[in-house]
Scaffold this motif. Structure first.
Motif, mmCIF file in Angstrom:
data_model
loop_
_atom_site.group_PDB
_atom_site.id
_atom_site.type_symbol
_atom_site.label_atom_id
_atom_site.label_comp_id
_atom_site.label_asym_id
_atom_site.label_seq_id
_atom_site.Cartn_x
_atom_site.Cartn_y
_atom_site.Cartn_z
ATOM 1 N N ALA A 98 -40.206 20.395 -9.320
ATOM 2 C CA ALA A 98 -40.826 20.675 -10.618
ATOM 3 C C ALA A 98 -41.418 19.432 -11.269
ATOM 4 O O ALA A 98 -42.106 19.547 -12.285
ATOM 5 C CB ALA A 98 -39.810 21.303 -11.559
ATOM 6 N N GLY A 99 -41.140 18.245 -10.711
ATOM 7 C CA GLY A 99 -41.692 17.034 -11.308
ATOM 8 C C GLY A 99 -40.932 15.789 -10.907
ATOM 9 O O GLY A 99 -39.861 15.850 -10.297
ATOM 10 N N LEU A 100 -41.481 14.652 -11.279
ATOM 11 C CA LEU A 100 -40.937 13.364 -10.871
ATOM 12 C C LEU A 100 -40.016 12.755 -11.912
ATOM 13 O O LEU A 100 -39.664 11.568 -11.823
ATOM 14 C CB LEU A 100 -42.090 12.390 -10.563
ATOM 15 N N ASP A 101 -39.612 13.534 -12.897
ATOM 16 C CA ASP A 101 -38.694 13.035 -13.913
ATOM 17 C C ASP A 101 -37.886 14.192 -14.486
ATOM 18 O O ASP A 101 -38.155 15.365 -14.219
ATOM 19 C CB ASP A 101 -39.439 12.295 -15.030
ATOM 20 N N THR A 102 -36.906 13.839 -15.282
ATOM 21 C CA THR A 102 -35.986 14.833 -15.833
ATOM 22 C C THR A 102 -36.693 15.809 -16.767
ATOM 23 O O THR A 102 -36.463 17.029 -16.711
ATOM 24 C CB THR A 102 -34.845 14.127 -16.573
#
Length: 406
Positions: A16-20
Motif C-alpha cells: 500500500a505504500g513505502l511508509d506507515t
C-alpha cells in the motif's frame, strides 16, 4: 524485571505504500493492492501484492543496496522510518544496550532464484561473490544492527507466518530481562517469486482468481478460496515505558501481554478445534490482566483460507464471547508471511491511537458459520482501550499480542 513495554516508533513498507501513513490510509479505505505480476505470468497463479517501485540505491546507498536481497532492503527502509518516528538517533545512543529481533521467512528467495538461473545459463563465474550473505537467514537482523551500530543481541525468529509477531515477543523479553534498553523488532518478507508462488499453488494454499486479483483475498467470506502472496516489512521500536517518557517520548501504545503456543498437530494445517490458538489468546489476556470484556478489537490473522479462517473464527468467538470488532487487513495487503505479524501489530497500535478499526476488504458475504462482529465496507470508529493481534503459521505456531492504550 517487570515494566510496561512501550511502542515508541513504527515503520512500514507494504504493497500500500513505502511508509506507515500510506499503509494506514489504504487499509482504512479498504483498497486492495493485488494485481497481476510480470514475473508470475504463465504460472497457475499470476498475481500477488507487491511493494510499489522504489529506488533502493537512493534509499539505502548504491553499495549497500547492491549487496542485499530485497527482503533486507525492505526492513532497512522500515527501520529508518521507525527510528525517526521514535525520535531516536543511532549516532548518539549506547549501542551496547540496543538489540535487534527480526522475523524472517523465505529470506533470499529472489536472490536464490536469480542466481541459480545465472548458474544454469552462464556458469559459475557469473554467480555473485555476495550470494551467501545475501541469502543467509541471519542477514536482515545483522544488517539492521550494522546500519545502526546496535551491539546488543541480534536475532532472527522463524515461526513461519507468525515470525514477525514472535520477534515482538522476543524483543519484549530482552527488555524485561534488562539485557536491552531499546529493541528494533519486526518482520520482513520478499518472496513473490515464480518458484515460491508455484510451491504455494501446488500446496493448494493460494486463491486462483486470476481474473479478479483485487477481489481474490476475501478473509472470512463464504467465497474465500485461498490467500494472496505479498511482500512487506514492518518495524516497531520497543522501550520500557518509564524510560521512553523520561526522554520525552509518549508511547504510541503499550505491549501488555503475549501468548505463544504450538499445535504440534500437522505440518501445515491448524488444529481442527483451534486448541493452540485458544491457548495463545488466553495466555495473552492473562499476562495483560485483561478480561474478554476489555478487548474491543481483534486484528485477526484472517488469511482467506477455508480451514484457517474457520478455526480462527471459532477460537475468537469462544475466548472472546463479548463480541469485539474483528477485521483482517489481508484483503488489502495480502499475506506477507514472515512480515504479517509485525505489519498487523503496527496496524493494531494505529487502531488504538486513532480509535478506528479498518474494514476487511472483500468481505461481502461473511460466512454464516462465523459468529463474529466483522468490520466491513467502511472503517468503524470505536473507543479502544485494548486490542489483540493474532498470528498463526505453518507448523502450528500461534502468537497473540495484546496492546493497550498508555
Amino acid at each position: 524485571m517487570t515494566a510496561d513495554i512501550a511502542v515508541t516508533g513504527l515503520g512500514m513498507v507494504t504493497p500500500a505504500g513505502l511508509d506507515t501513513q500510506s499503509t494506514w490510509r489504504a487499509v482504512c479505505d479498504g483498497r486492495p493492492t493485488a494485481a497481476t505480476a510480470d514475473q508470475l505470468v504463465g504460472l497457475p497463479v499470476d498475481f500477488c501484492c507487491s511493494v510499489p517501485p522504489f529506488d533502493a540505491a537512493q534509499s539505502l546507498g548504491r553499495r549497500t543496496a547492491y549487496r542485499l536481497d530485497r527482503a533486507t532492503q525492505l526492513v532497512l527502509m522500515a527501520t529508518e522510518e521507525a527510528l525517526h518516528d521514535a525520535a531516536l538517533d543511532s549516532r548518539t545512543w549506547d549501542g551496547a544496550r540496543v538489540g535487534v529481533v527480526i522475523g524472517g521467512g523465505l529470506n533470499g528467495a529472489q536472490t536464490w532464484e536469480t542466481q541459480y538461473q545465472r548458474l544454469r545459463d552462464s556458469g559459475p563465474r557469473h554467480i555473485s561473490p555476495l550470494l551467501i550473505p545475501m541469502i543467509s537467514p541471519s542477514t536482515p537482523a545483522g544488517e539492521v544492527a550494522l546500519a545502526h551500530q546496535a551491539h546488543g543481541p541480534s536475532l532472527v525468529t522463524a515461526t513461519a507466518c507468525a515470525s514477525g509477531a514472535t520477534a515482538v515477543v522476543v524483543a519484549r523479553d530482552l527488555l524485561r530481562s534488562g539485557q536491552c534498553d531499546i529493541v528494533i523488532t519486526g518482520g520482513t518478507e520478499a518472496s513473490n517469486t515464480p518458484l515460491i508462488a508455484t510451491g504455494f499453488a501446488q500446496l493448494g494454499a493460494l486463491s486462483t482468481r486470476c481474473d479478479d486479483p483485487a477481489g481474490a483475498s476475501r478473509p472470512f467470506d463464504r467465497a474465500r478460496d485461498g490467500f494472496v502472496m505479498a511482500e512487506a516489512a514492518a518495524v516497531l521500536i520497543l522501550e520500557r515505558a518509564n524510560e521512553a517518557r523520561a526522554r520525552g517520548r509518549k508511547p504510541r501504545a503499550l505491549l501488555a501481554g503475549c501468548g505463544s503456543t504450538t499445535d504440534a498437530h500437522h505440518p501445515t494445517a491448524p488444529h481442527p478445534y483451534g486448541r493452540g490458538a485458544k491457548q495463545a489468546l488466553r495466555a495473552a489476556l492473562a499476562e495483560a490482566a485483561l478480561s474478554h470484556q476489555d478487548v474491543a478489537h481483534v486484528n485477526s490473522h484472517g488469511t482467506s483460507t477455508l480451514r484457517g479462517d474457520a478455526v480462527e473464527a471459532e477460537a475468537i468467538s469462544t475466548v472472546l464471547p463479548s463480541g469485539p470488532l474483528v477485521n483482517s487487513t489481508k484483503g488489502v495487503l495480502g499475506h506477507s508471511m514472515a512480515a504479517a505479524g509485525a505489519v498487523e501489530a503496527a496496524l493494531t497500535v494505529l487502531s488504538l491511537q486513532h480509535s478506528l478499526v479498518p474494514p476487511s476488504a472483500n468481505l461481502d458475504r461473511p460466512d454464516p458459520a462465523f459468529d463474529l462482529d466483522f468490520v466491513t465496507k467502511v472503517a468503524a470508529p470505536r473507543r479502544l482501550d485494548a486490542a489483540l493481534s493474532n498470528s498463526f503459521g505453518f507448523g502450528g505456531h500461534n502468537v497473540v499480542l495484546a496492546f493497550r492504550t498508555p
